[in-house]
Design a protein around this motif. Structure first.
Motif, short mmCIF file in Angstrom:
data_model
loop_
_atom_site.label_atom_id
_atom_site.label_comp_id
_atom_site.label_asym_id
_atom_site.label_seq_id
_atom_site.Cartn_x
_atom_site.Cartn_y
_atom_site.Cartn_z
N GLN A 218 35.37 50.79 33.78
CA GLN A 218 33.97 51.20 33.62
C GLN A 218 33.82 52.56 32.96
N VAL A 219 34.89 53.33 32.91
CA VAL A 219 34.78 54.70 32.38
C VAL A 219 35.91 54.96 31.38
N PRO A 220 35.62 55.73 30.32
CA PRO A 220 36.64 56.01 29.30
C PRO A 220 37.52 57.21 29.61
N VAL A 221 37.28 57.86 30.73
CA VAL A 221 38.05 59.06 31.07
C VAL A 221 38.26 59.08 32.59
N ARG A 222 39.41 59.55 33.01
CA ARG A 222 39.73 59.64 34.43
C ARG A 222 39.87 61.10 34.83
N ILE A 223 39.75 61.37 36.14
CA ILE A 223 39.88 62.73 36.66
C ILE A 223 41.15 62.83 37.50
N ARG A 224 41.92 63.87 37.25
CA ARG A 224 43.12 64.15 38.04
C ARG A 224 42.94 65.53 38.68
#
Length: 301
Positions: A218-224
């Protein structure tokens, strides 16, 4: 139906946090507000260069790429409204979807954080940051000379936090300041099963956690995320158990026992790092965008 930002990650930031207005600010310091405004008027159509928070904002706004409005970025600035024209123009030229702004012409803007429901406030002005933190909002004073690298990890947002006085309250740090390292380690081992009180950046961590739980398709970027703390064993256990009690997972945890944080952050490559101590910020700014959380026992008035 009234428009609301209640279910969004709202990031408020000053114009100098988002764009490089250091030359203009130097003129303000040396010649006053009138000269500053005149210079901005001559540059209204000249886009400003990216500032410290630009890479973070650019990536966060990608959460809205599919038409779902998950992140709201608002300019909250001491600038005058006319200079605000250049800020919006610069955002447009850099393809940043920023629609809202508050310009207070020299007065502190932090009071507008409440109606915005902001989960983060970034500014170069230490007084505004202090007042925002005292009012209960996650806030940090950005280091304008931090290294910026938008090209690194284009599909991942990396955010690193210090522990005490940032994610956690500064209760334990006060033990260290008042009684030393051995007393601190004993205290944390004794209370290892007792969660630490939440610090000023928990609202941001919770908002990030909600974005992290979105399905990958659903999203083009992830958070780490990373916890980068001067704690070491046995004081590490209480920090981890506190996060567990909040039902929040941190992707990486670095218990450095007083080692310089900069070299470790260079390997993590943060889009932003938050710490309450200036010495750690000075080390971290060579690794990536850095914000000083002007809060707790390390930052007396």
């Amino acid at each position: 139906m009234a428009v609301t930002l209640q279910d969004k990650l709202v990031v408020a930031l000053s114009s100098r946090a988002l764009f490089d207005f250091e030359e203009e600010n130097q003129l303000f310091e040396e010649a006053g507000s009138q000269s500053y405004v005149q210079l901005q008027l001559t540059r209204l159509t000249q886009p400003a260069q990216p500032g410290v928070a630009f890479p973070l904002v650019q990536k966060l706004l990608r959460f809205n790429a599919d038409g779902q409005h998950r992140v709201e970025v608002v300019i909250l600035s001491r600038n005058d409204p006319v200079s605000g024209l250049r800020v919006f123009h610069s955002a447009q030229e850099n393809h940043l979807q920023i629609e809202r702004g508050v310009f207070t012409q020299g007065r502190t803007p932090f009071k507008y954080l409440r109606p915005l429901g902001a989960k983060l406030f970034l500014s170069v002005n230490e007084s505004d940051v202090r007042q925002a933190l005292e009012a209960g909002f996650p806030a940090a004073r950005v280091f304008p000379d931090s290294i910026k690298s938008a090209e690194a990890n284009p599909d991942e947002i990396r955010i690193a936090f210090d522990g005490d006085a940032v994610l956690f309250a500064d209760d334990s740090e006060r033990v260290f300041k008042e009684r030393g390292l051995n007393a601190f380690q004993s205290h944390e081992a004794q209370y290892a099963q007792t969660p630490l009180p939440p610090g000023p950046f928990v609202p941001l961590l919770q908002a990030i956690h909600l974005l992290q739980t979105l399905p990958a398709n659903q999203v083009p970027v992830r958070i780490r995320t990373a916890l980068v703390t001067a704690r070491s064993a046995p004081a590490h256990e209480r920090a981890i158990r506190t996060l567990m009690s909040w039902q929040i997972t941190i992707d990486e945890a670095m218990f450095l026992g007083g080692l310089e944080k900069g070299p470790f952050l260079q390997e993590f490559e943060p889009d932003f790092f938050f710490d309450d101590q200036t010495r750690h910020c000075e080390s971290a700014k060579y690794a990536g965008p850095t914000g000083h959380v002007v809060h707790g026992v390390a930052n007396p008035r």
